[in-house]
Design a protein around this motif. Structure first.
Motif, mmCIF file in Angstrom:
data_model
loop_
_atom_site.group_PDB
_atom_site.id
_atom_site.type_symbol
_atom_site.label_atom_id
_atom_site.label_comp_id
_atom_site.label_asym_id
_atom_site.label_seq_id
_atom_site.Cartn_x
_atom_site.Cartn_y
_atom_site.Cartn_z
ATOM 1 N N THR A 1 44.026 6.613 -39.888
ATOM 2 C CA THR A 1 45.337 7.269 -39.990
ATOM 3 C C THR A 1 45.502 8.143 -38.738
ATOM 4 N N PRO A 2 46.686 8.646 -38.479
ATOM 5 C CA PRO A 2 46.833 9.581 -37.354
ATOM 6 C C PRO A 2 45.886 10.776 -37.471
ATOM 7 N N GLU A 3 45.703 11.285 -38.680
ATOM 8 C CA GLU A 3 44.812 12.438 -38.865
ATOM 9 C C GLU A 3 43.363 12.057 -38.532
ATOM 10 N N ARG A 4 42.972 10.876 -38.982
ATOM 11 C CA ARG A 4 41.600 10.425 -38.686
ATOM 12 C C ARG A 4 41.448 10.167 -37.193
ATOM 13 N N PHE A 5 42.486 9.622 -36.578
ATOM 14 C CA PHE A 5 42.471 9.381 -35.140
ATOM 15 C C PHE A 5 42.215 10.696 -34.395
ATOM 16 N N ASP A 6 42.977 11.735 -34.764
ATOM 17 C CA ASP A 6 42.798 13.041 -34.107
ATOM 18 C C ASP A 6 41.386 13.575 -34.322
ATOM 19 N N ALA A 7 40.883 13.419 -35.542
ATOM 20 C CA ALA A 7 39.546 13.944 -35.851
ATOM 21 C C ALA A 7 38.476 13.205 -35.045
ATOM 22 N N VAL A 8 38.604 11.905 -34.935
ATOM 23 C CA VAL A 8 37.624 11.115 -34.169
ATOM 24 C C VAL A 8 37.672 11.512 -32.695
ATOM 25 N N CYS A 9 38.876 11.658 -32.156
ATOM 26 C CA CYS A 9 39.002 12.055 -30.746
ATOM 27 C C CYS A 9 38.368 13.427 -30.525
ATOM 28 N N GLU A 10 38.614 14.334 -31.431
ATOM 29 C CA GLU A 10 38.044 15.679 -31.281
ATOM 30 C C GLU A 10 36.521 15.631 -31.361
ATOM 31 N N ASP A 11 35.983 14.837 -32.293
ATOM 32 C CA ASP A 11 34.521 14.665 -32.380
ATOM 33 C C ASP A 11 33.958 14.122 -31.071
ATOM 34 N N GLN A 12 34.636 13.146 -30.515
ATOM 35 C CA GLN A 12 34.183 12.548 -29.260
ATOM 36 C C GLN A 12 34.162 13.584 -28.139
ATOM 37 N N ARG A 13 35.220 14.366 -28.066
ATOM 38 C CA ARG A 13 35.278 15.410 -27.016
ATOM 39 C C ARG A 13 34.151 16.421 -27.201
ATOM 40 N N ASN B 1 36.963 -6.216 -38.679
ATOM 41 C CA ASN B 1 36.996 -5.166 -39.699
ATOM 42 C C ASN B 1 38.334 -5.233 -40.458
ATOM 43 N N CYS B 2 38.827 -6.461 -40.645
ATOM 44 C CA CYS B 2 40.185 -6.688 -41.132
ATOM 45 C C CYS B 2 40.459 -6.043 -42.491
ATOM 46 N N ALA B 3 39.460 -5.996 -43.367
ATOM 47 C CA ALA B 3 39.676 -5.442 -44.705
ATOM 48 C C ALA B 3 39.841 -3.933 -44.679
ATOM 49 N N LEU B 4 39.478 -3.315 -43.565
ATOM 50 C CA LEU B 4 39.535 -1.851 -43.479
ATOM 51 C C LEU B 4 40.451 -1.386 -42.348
ATOM 52 N N GLY B 5 41.530 -2.120 -42.129
ATOM 53 C CA GLY B 5 42.469 -1.755 -41.082
ATOM 54 C C GLY B 5 43.295 -0.551 -41.472
ATOM 55 N N PRO B 6 43.977 0.047 -40.521
ATOM 56 C CA PRO B 6 43.894 -0.233 -39.087
ATOM 57 C C PRO B 6 42.502 0.129 -38.541
ATOM 58 N N ALA B 7 42.027 -0.715 -37.644
ATOM 59 C CA ALA B 7 40.684 -0.537 -37.104
ATOM 60 C C ALA B 7 40.746 -0.140 -35.633
ATOM 61 N N MET B 8 39.762 0.650 -35.241
ATOM 62 C CA MET B 8 39.621 0.980 -33.822
ATOM 63 C C MET B 8 38.142 1.136 -33.487
ATOM 64 N N MET B 9 37.844 1.107 -32.191
ATOM 65 C CA MET B 9 36.453 1.195 -31.757
ATOM 66 C C MET B 9 36.383 2.077 -30.511
ATOM 67 N N ILE B 10 35.380 2.938 -30.481
ATOM 68 C CA ILE B 10 35.075 3.718 -29.280
ATOM 69 C C ILE B 10 33.612 3.457 -28.963
ATOM 70 N N ASP B 11 33.356 3.069 -27.726
ATOM 71 C CA ASP B 11 32.037 2.572 -27.339
ATOM 72 C C ASP B 11 31.662 1.463 -28.326
ATOM 73 N N GLU B 12 30.574 1.605 -29.053
ATOM 74 C CA GLU B 12 30.202 0.554 -30.010
ATOM 75 C C GLU B 12 30.438 0.996 -31.449
ATOM 76 N N THR B 13 31.115 2.120 -31.645
ATOM 77 C CA THR B 13 31.338 2.625 -32.997
ATOM 78 C C THR B 13 32.688 2.162 -33.521
ATOM 79 N N LEU B 14 32.645 1.557 -34.700
ATOM 80 C CA LEU B 14 33.836 1.006 -35.339
ATOM 81 C C LEU B 14 34.362 1.991 -36.371
ATOM 82 N N TYR B 15 35.677 2.167 -36.399
ATOM 83 C CA TYR B 15 36.321 3.055 -37.367
ATOM 84 C C TYR B 15 37.344 2.242 -38.153
ATOM 85 N N GLY B 16 37.390 2.477 -39.481
ATOM 86 C CA GLY B 16 38.339 1.770 -40.327
ATOM 87 C C GLY B 16 39.296 2.725 -41.005
ATOM 88 N N ARG B 17 40.375 2.127 -41.545
ATOM 89 C CA ARG B 17 41.426 2.900 -42.223
ATOM 90 C C ARG B 17 41.811 4.126 -41.393
#
Ligand code: FES
Length: 162
Positions: A145-157, A127-143
């Motif tokens: 940011t710290p704010e998006r990171f927090d939001a994704v973690c909260e959604d997961q919880r 997912n190089c064009a949309l970095g920074p990239a991360m994955m939880i289970d099989e779901t890929l997240y692009g671009r």
């Protein structure tokens, strides 16, 4: 030292040992089966295995501690893979990685027992064009940011609580 046994896991562990006919020479396979089922090998599980196979706990413990693939504590509920390869580094993945460690209060590869999230460094998620990239289970997240990171973690919880 007193080892508390989670009695709910005993029938399952005994069943795994039975499948291997309680053979001491199948200890390694039994331990792999337990880890595949429970995600780790607890002290209580080790005691049950030693009893079923009629071997000493020291012998069973020796095998578990020799092989680094065996986990001795409960794994995190989910692992967040953060890409730390060059294309993602160029757009801030190292900063994201440090933010994730600080926010989750954990180090890469060193999650606390039963923690919400563990962190794992990976080197390209495709997912190089949309970095920074991360994955939880099989779901890929692009671009991410710290704010998006927090939001994704909260959604997961939130999703796990439902
Ligand atoms: S370098 Fe991060 S997804 Fe490829």
């Amino acid at each position: 030292m007193v080892t508390l046994i989670d009695t709910s896991q005993e029938p399952l562990i005994r069943e795994i040992c039975d499948r291997h006919q309680n053979k001491p020479d199948e200890l390694l396979e039994i331990l792999h089966d337990i880890q595949a089922t429970d995600g780790y090998i607890s002290d209580g599980a080790l005691k049950i295995v030693a009893d079923a196979l009629n071997i000493s706990r020291a012998e069973a413990h020796g095998v578990v501690s020799f092989y680094h693939d065996f986990r001795r504590t409960a794994p995190p509920q989910a692992t967040i893979k953060i890409c730390r390869a060059e294309a993602c580094q160029a757009v801030g993945s190292e900063e994201l990685a440090h933010y994730a460690e600080a926010t989750l209060n954990t180090k890469f590869g060193d999650a606390a027992e039963g923690a919400d999230f563990g962190l794992k460094a990976v080197y390209c998620l495709g997912n190089c064009a949309l970095g920074p990239a991360m994955m939880i289970d099989e779901t890929l997240y692009g671009r991410v940011t710290p704010e998006r990171f927090d939001a994704v973690c909260e959604d997961q919880r939130t999703n796990r609580r439902q």
